[in-house]
Design an enzyme around this catalytic site. Structure first.
Site, PDB file in Angstrom:
ATOM      1  N   SER A 159       0.798  -1.009   0.122  1.00  0.00           N
ATOM      2  CA  SER A 159       0.109   0.094   0.023  1.00  0.00           C
ATOM      3  C   SER A 159       0.609   1.283  -0.168  1.00  0.00           C
ATOM      4  O   SER A 159       1.989   1.217   0.056  1.00  0.00           O
ATOM      5  CB  SER A 159      -1.032   0.200   1.167  1.00  0.00           C
ATOM      6  N   ILE A 170       3.235   4.419   0.212  1.00  0.00           N
ATOM      7  CA  ILE A 170       4.392   4.791  -0.439  1.00  0.00           C
ATOM      8  C   ILE A 170       4.976   3.615  -0.771  1.00  0.00           C
ATOM      9  O   ILE A 170       5.635   3.715  -1.707  1.00  0.00           O
ATOM     10  CB  ILE A 170       5.475   5.501   0.618  1.00  0.00           C
ATOM     11  N   ARG A 213       2.417  -8.377   5.134  1.00  0.00           N
ATOM     12  CA  ARG A 213       1.550  -9.109   5.942  1.00  0.00           C
ATOM     13  C   ARG A 213       0.417  -9.914   5.026  1.00  0.00           C
ATOM     14  O   ARG A 213      -0.136 -10.886   5.161  1.00  0.00           O
ATOM     15  CB  ARG A 213       0.881  -8.736   7.341  1.00  0.00           C
ATOM     16  N   ASP A 263       5.861 -10.837   8.342  1.00  0.00           N
ATOM     17  CA  ASP A 263       5.694  -9.457   9.280  1.00  0.00           C
ATOM     18  C   ASP A 263       7.204  -9.192   9.737  1.00  0.00           C
ATOM     19  O   ASP A 263       8.045  -9.724  10.428  1.00  0.00           O
ATOM     20  CB  ASP A 263       5.015 -10.035  10.301  1.00  0.00           C
ATOM     21  N   VAL A 264       7.407  -7.937   9.561  1.00  0.00           N
ATOM     22  CA  VAL A 264       8.797  -7.173   9.607  1.00  0.00           C
ATOM     23  C   VAL A 264       9.130  -7.297  11.205  1.00  0.00           C
ATOM     24  O   VAL A 264      10.399  -7.034  11.443  1.00  0.00           O
ATOM     25  CB  VAL A 264       9.131  -5.765   9.239  1.00  0.00           C
ATOM     26  N   ASN A 311      10.297   0.130   4.885  1.00  0.00           N
ATOM     27  CA  ASN A 311       9.245   1.202   4.580  1.00  0.00           C
ATOM     28  C   ASN A 311       7.934   0.933   5.536  1.00  0.00           C
ATOM     29  O   ASN A 311       7.568   1.817   6.000  1.00  0.00           O
ATOM     30  CB  ASN A 311       8.714   1.167   3.233  1.00  0.00           C
ATOM     31  N   TYR A 351       5.250   7.195  17.980  1.00  0.00           N
ATOM     32  CA  TYR A 351       5.568   7.373  16.750  1.00  0.00           C
ATOM     33  C   TYR A 351       6.924   8.017  16.650  1.00  0.00           C
ATOM     34  O   TYR A 351       7.789   7.726  16.073  1.00  0.00           O
ATOM     35  CB  TYR A 351       4.589   7.793  15.882  1.00  0.00           C
ATOM     36  N   VAL A 399       2.090  12.594   3.890  1.00  0.00           N
ATOM     37  CA  VAL A 399       1.934  12.124   2.558  1.00  0.00           C
ATOM     38  C   VAL A 399       0.427  11.681   2.223  1.00  0.00           C
ATOM     39  O   VAL A 399       0.112  10.872   3.275  1.00  0.00           O
ATOM     40  CB  VAL A 399       3.043  10.899   2.129  1.00  0.00           C
ATOM     41  N   THR A 433      -1.647   9.081   1.861  1.00  0.00           N
ATOM     42  CA  THR A 433      -1.788   7.625   2.033  1.00  0.00           C
ATOM     43  C   THR A 433      -2.957   7.523   3.098  1.00  0.00           C
ATOM     44  O   THR A 433      -3.197   8.437   3.694  1.00  0.00           O
ATOM     45  CB  THR A 433      -0.574   6.734   2.375  1.00  0.00           C
TER      46      THR A 433
END
Ligand code: NAD
Length: 240
Positions: free
Chosen positions: A12, A14, A34, A54-55, A75, A138, A171, A173
């Site tokens: 999805s 970026i 994922r 899954d990172v 990303n 974040y 951005v 998104t």
């Protein structure tokens, strides 16, 4: 020479635009995330490999690196908005896990096999460079990503590898959409007014297009950026 590119969170936003930009240049792109359906939607019409992972899961990240990648873009990321007193420990841990631990695991595995000339690129944020009243977890996680990038850059410099961060403002998104909806609800604003509020910190006064971010990623991955290392490249209309 065809380069091998890995983009995490490629299903999805970026990540999708970045993956397609490399594929359009003729690079061999692998996207991971994922949800296989989202990855397949990104790959439609392009020659790309789709691999679920899954990172935040060490074994799943390790399994992605069964061959070397020339360019690795960490990303995948995200987080929920809220003032510090409303941040649960689960929210905090999840935000650090996807942004910071995810980038750590992906870069660490990439470096086992990355050839000279390789590029590590993290999708950081303006929240890596300044705080925000409603994004404590974040911003902490994205500051951590930049600390990791700056340290890895020192480590890999003699190997002909670079490690850099791209730092976008808001951005266009689903991630920014969530912020717009939250502002709209909180201040009882229509969509245009909520967008104006969200982008008020950006001197250009508009949302950033995903391809304006992918252009920065393409530059950092290009031969032109061979001496750019440990850099935080803001794509934020002058906000930073
Ligand atoms: P997005 O939600 O469309 O993309 C994030 C992607 O990461 C999604 O595909 C999601 O499924 C994936 N992801 C989340 N957790 C994952 C996990 N554990 N394992 C694998 N994949 C996972 O939003 P986006 O705006 O495209 O965000 C991409 C990156 O850009 C993120 O790191 C985000 O923090 C960063 N960023 C976004 C903005 C913005 O305004 N949109 C601004 C600055 C930085």
């Amino acid at each position: 020479m065809t380069r091998r590119i890995l983009v995490t969170g490629g299903g999805s936003g970026i990540g999708r635009v970045v993956a397609r930009a490399f594929a359009a240049e003729g690079d061999h792109v692998t996207i991971t995330g994922r949800r296989i359906k989202a990855l397949q939607d990104t790959a439609a019409g392009f020659d790309m490999d789709c691999r679920t992972a899954d990172v935040t899961d060490e074994a799943q990240v390790q399994a992605l690196f069964d061959a070397p990648f020339d360019v690795v873009i960490a990303n995948a990321g995200g987080g929920v908005a809220g003032k510090l007193r409303s941040v649960t420990l689960d929210d905090w841990n999840a935000t650090l896990a996807v942004n910071m631990t995810g980038t750590f695991l992906v870069f660490r595995e990439a470096l086992h096999q990355m050839p000279s000339g390789g590029r590590l690129i993290a999708m950081a944020s303006t929240a890596s460079l300044k705080g925000g009243a409603t994004i404590p977890a974040y911003a902490a996680a994205k500051h951590g990503v930049l600390g990791l990038v700056r340290s890895v850059a020192q480590e890999v410099a003699k190997k002909g590898i670079t490690c850099n961060a791209v730092c976008p403002g808001f951005v266009e998104t689903s991630l920014a959409e969530a912020a717009i909806s939250a502002v709209s609800k909180r201040f009882d604003l229509d969509r245009d007014a909520a967008i104006a509020e969200v982008v008020s910190g950006n001197p250009m006064g508009r949302l950033i297009a995903p391809d304006e971010v992918s252009a920065a990623v393409m530059f950092l991955a290009s031969p032109a950026a061979s001496m750019v290392n440990g850099h935080a490249l803001s794509v934020a209309g002058g906000e930073i």
